[in-house]
Design a protein around this motif. Sequence first.
Motif, mmCIF file in Angstrom:
data_model
loop_
_atom_site.group_PDB
_atom_site.id
_atom_site.type_symbol
_atom_site.label_atom_id
_atom_site.label_comp_id
_atom_site.label_asym_id
_atom_site.label_seq_id
_atom_site.Cartn_x
_atom_site.Cartn_y
_atom_site.Cartn_z
ATOM 1 N N ARG A 197 0.824 -1.206 0.000
ATOM 2 C CA ARG A 197 0.000 0.000 0.000
ATOM 3 C C ARG A 197 0.860 1.258 0.000
ATOM 4 O O ARG A 197 0.566 2.235 -0.701
ATOM 5 C CB ARG A 197 -0.931 0.004 1.223
ATOM 6 C CG ARG A 197 -1.920 -1.148 1.267
ATOM 7 C CD ARG A 197 -2.908 -1.088 0.112
ATOM 8 N NE ARG A 197 -3.964 -2.067 0.300
ATOM 9 C CZ ARG A 197 -3.956 -3.296 -0.196
ATOM 10 N NH1 ARG A 197 -2.919 -3.696 -0.939
ATOM 11 N NH2 ARG A 197 -4.946 -4.134 0.031
ATOM 12 N N ALA A 198 1.944 1.246 0.799
ATOM 13 C CA ALA A 198 2.822 2.416 0.847
ATOM 14 C C ALA A 198 3.508 2.648 -0.497
ATOM 15 O O ALA A 198 3.649 3.784 -0.953
ATOM 16 C CB ALA A 198 3.860 2.236 1.952
ATOM 17 N N SER A 199 3.910 1.558 -1.161
ATOM 18 C CA SER A 199 4.586 1.669 -2.453
ATOM 19 C C SER A 199 3.653 2.181 -3.537
ATOM 20 O O SER A 199 4.084 2.846 -4.483
ATOM 21 C CB SER A 199 5.179 0.317 -2.857
ATOM 22 O OG SER A 199 6.139 -0.112 -1.921
ATOM 23 N N SER A 200 2.350 1.861 -3.400
ATOM 24 C CA SER A 200 1.396 2.353 -4.398
ATOM 25 C C SER A 200 1.207 3.863 -4.290
ATOM 26 O O SER A 200 0.878 4.526 -5.280
ATOM 27 C CB SER A 200 0.047 1.640 -4.227
ATOM 28 O OG SER A 200 -0.572 2.015 -3.010
ATOM 29 N N ILE A 201 1.418 4.397 -3.094
ATOM 30 C CA ILE A 201 1.304 5.842 -2.888
ATOM 31 C C ILE A 201 2.612 6.544 -3.211
ATOM 32 O O ILE A 201 2.637 7.607 -3.843
ATOM 33 C CB ILE A 201 0.880 6.143 -1.428
ATOM 34 C CG1 ILE A 201 -0.504 5.534 -1.158
ATOM 35 C CG2 ILE A 201 0.873 7.641 -1.152
ATOM 36 C CD1 ILE A 201 -0.922 5.606 0.300
ATOM 37 N N SER A 202 3.710 5.928 -2.777
ATOM 38 C CA SER A 202 5.038 6.495 -3.005
ATOM 39 C C SER A 202 5.945 5.404 -3.564
ATOM 40 O O SER A 202 6.476 4.595 -2.798
ATOM 41 C CB SER A 202 5.622 7.067 -1.713
ATOM 42 O OG SER A 202 6.927 7.538 -1.906
ATOM 43 N N PRO A 203 6.126 5.346 -4.888
ATOM 44 C CA PRO A 203 6.925 4.277 -5.502
ATOM 45 C C PRO A 203 8.346 4.171 -4.957
ATOM 46 O O PRO A 203 8.960 3.105 -5.027
ATOM 47 C CB PRO A 203 6.940 4.665 -6.988
ATOM 48 C CG PRO A 203 5.695 5.469 -7.178
ATOM 49 C CD PRO A 203 5.515 6.232 -5.887
ATOM 50 N N ALA A 204 8.853 5.258 -4.370
ATOM 51 C CA ALA A 204 10.222 5.235 -3.844
ATOM 52 C C ALA A 204 10.290 4.667 -2.431
ATOM 53 O O ALA A 204 11.381 4.549 -1.850
ATOM 54 C CB ALA A 204 10.798 6.650 -3.866
ATOM 55 N N PHE A 205 9.141 4.286 -1.857
ATOM 56 C CA PHE A 205 9.124 3.809 -0.476
ATOM 57 C C PHE A 205 9.951 2.538 -0.328
ATOM 58 O O PHE A 205 9.876 1.630 -1.135
ATOM 59 C CB PHE A 205 7.687 3.528 -0.038
ATOM 60 C CG PHE A 205 7.584 2.878 1.314
ATOM 61 C CD1 PHE A 205 7.622 3.646 2.469
ATOM 62 C CD2 PHE A 205 7.494 1.488 1.431
ATOM 63 C CE1 PHE A 205 7.542 3.048 3.713
ATOM 64 C CE2 PHE A 205 7.421 0.888 2.682
ATOM 65 C CZ PHE A 205 7.442 1.671 3.821
ATOM 66 N N LYS A 206 10.746 2.477 0.744
ATOM 67 C CA LYS A 206 11.503 1.286 1.079
ATOM 68 C C LYS A 206 11.456 1.078 2.586
ATOM 69 O O LYS A 206 11.448 2.038 3.345
ATOM 70 C CB LYS A 206 12.955 1.420 0.629
ATOM 71 C CG LYS A 206 13.154 1.422 -0.880
ATOM 72 C CD LYS A 206 14.632 1.503 -1.235
ATOM 73 C CE LYS A 206 14.838 1.470 -2.747
ATOM 74 N NZ LYS A 206 16.290 1.552 -3.113
#
Length: 204
Positions: free
Chosen positions: A192-201
């Motif tokens: 879910r976090a990656s869908s909002i912010s593709p750079a999330f790690k």
Amino acid sequence: TRELAFKRSSNLNIPIPLTSFIGRDSELQEVAELLKNSRLVTLTGSGGVGKTRLAIQVAAEVLERFPDGVWFLDLAPITEPTLVPTALANLLRLRESGDLSDAELLVNYFRSGTALIIVDNCEHLIDACAQLIHLLLTSCENVSILATSREALHVSGETSYRVPSLEVPSLEKEFAMDHLVNIESIQLFIQRASSISPAFKLVP
């Protein structure tokens, strides 16, 4: 993660989720197995636990058992109990015929078929759902129902399956990063976090 395993067809009316299916391998197998022995399986649990998503994925797994179609009825927008049969009739694009009620039209439609109906969000229309489902099960011998509700429908022959929450990390122990990312709730959070912010790690 899992992607839906079926292709679209004219008699397959299931919403295609926009995200992958996370975990729940045991639940998926258990519910699919229950549908072999029970024509009414109700997924119960608190709101947001993932009942609808599990039901849709189960439908993908058991699709071949139902050559006459899998149908998804979302009752969340329905507030009037008398409109439950109408909502399903509208989904099937059945038209009024003579003096037949919507419930009778549904029985005529499903009587000779082998089909699965997912009845989603039954909790605010328990009695109406129970009445229609009982009618379909007693009139159409090859129809199965997979319902989702915060509580059981109490229809004869019903098998109730409580959907558990996703696994979460214990606060009492530390986890290595490679183990943490294999925990279902963390996988869902990352997705879910990656869908909002593709750079999330996720970092230590």
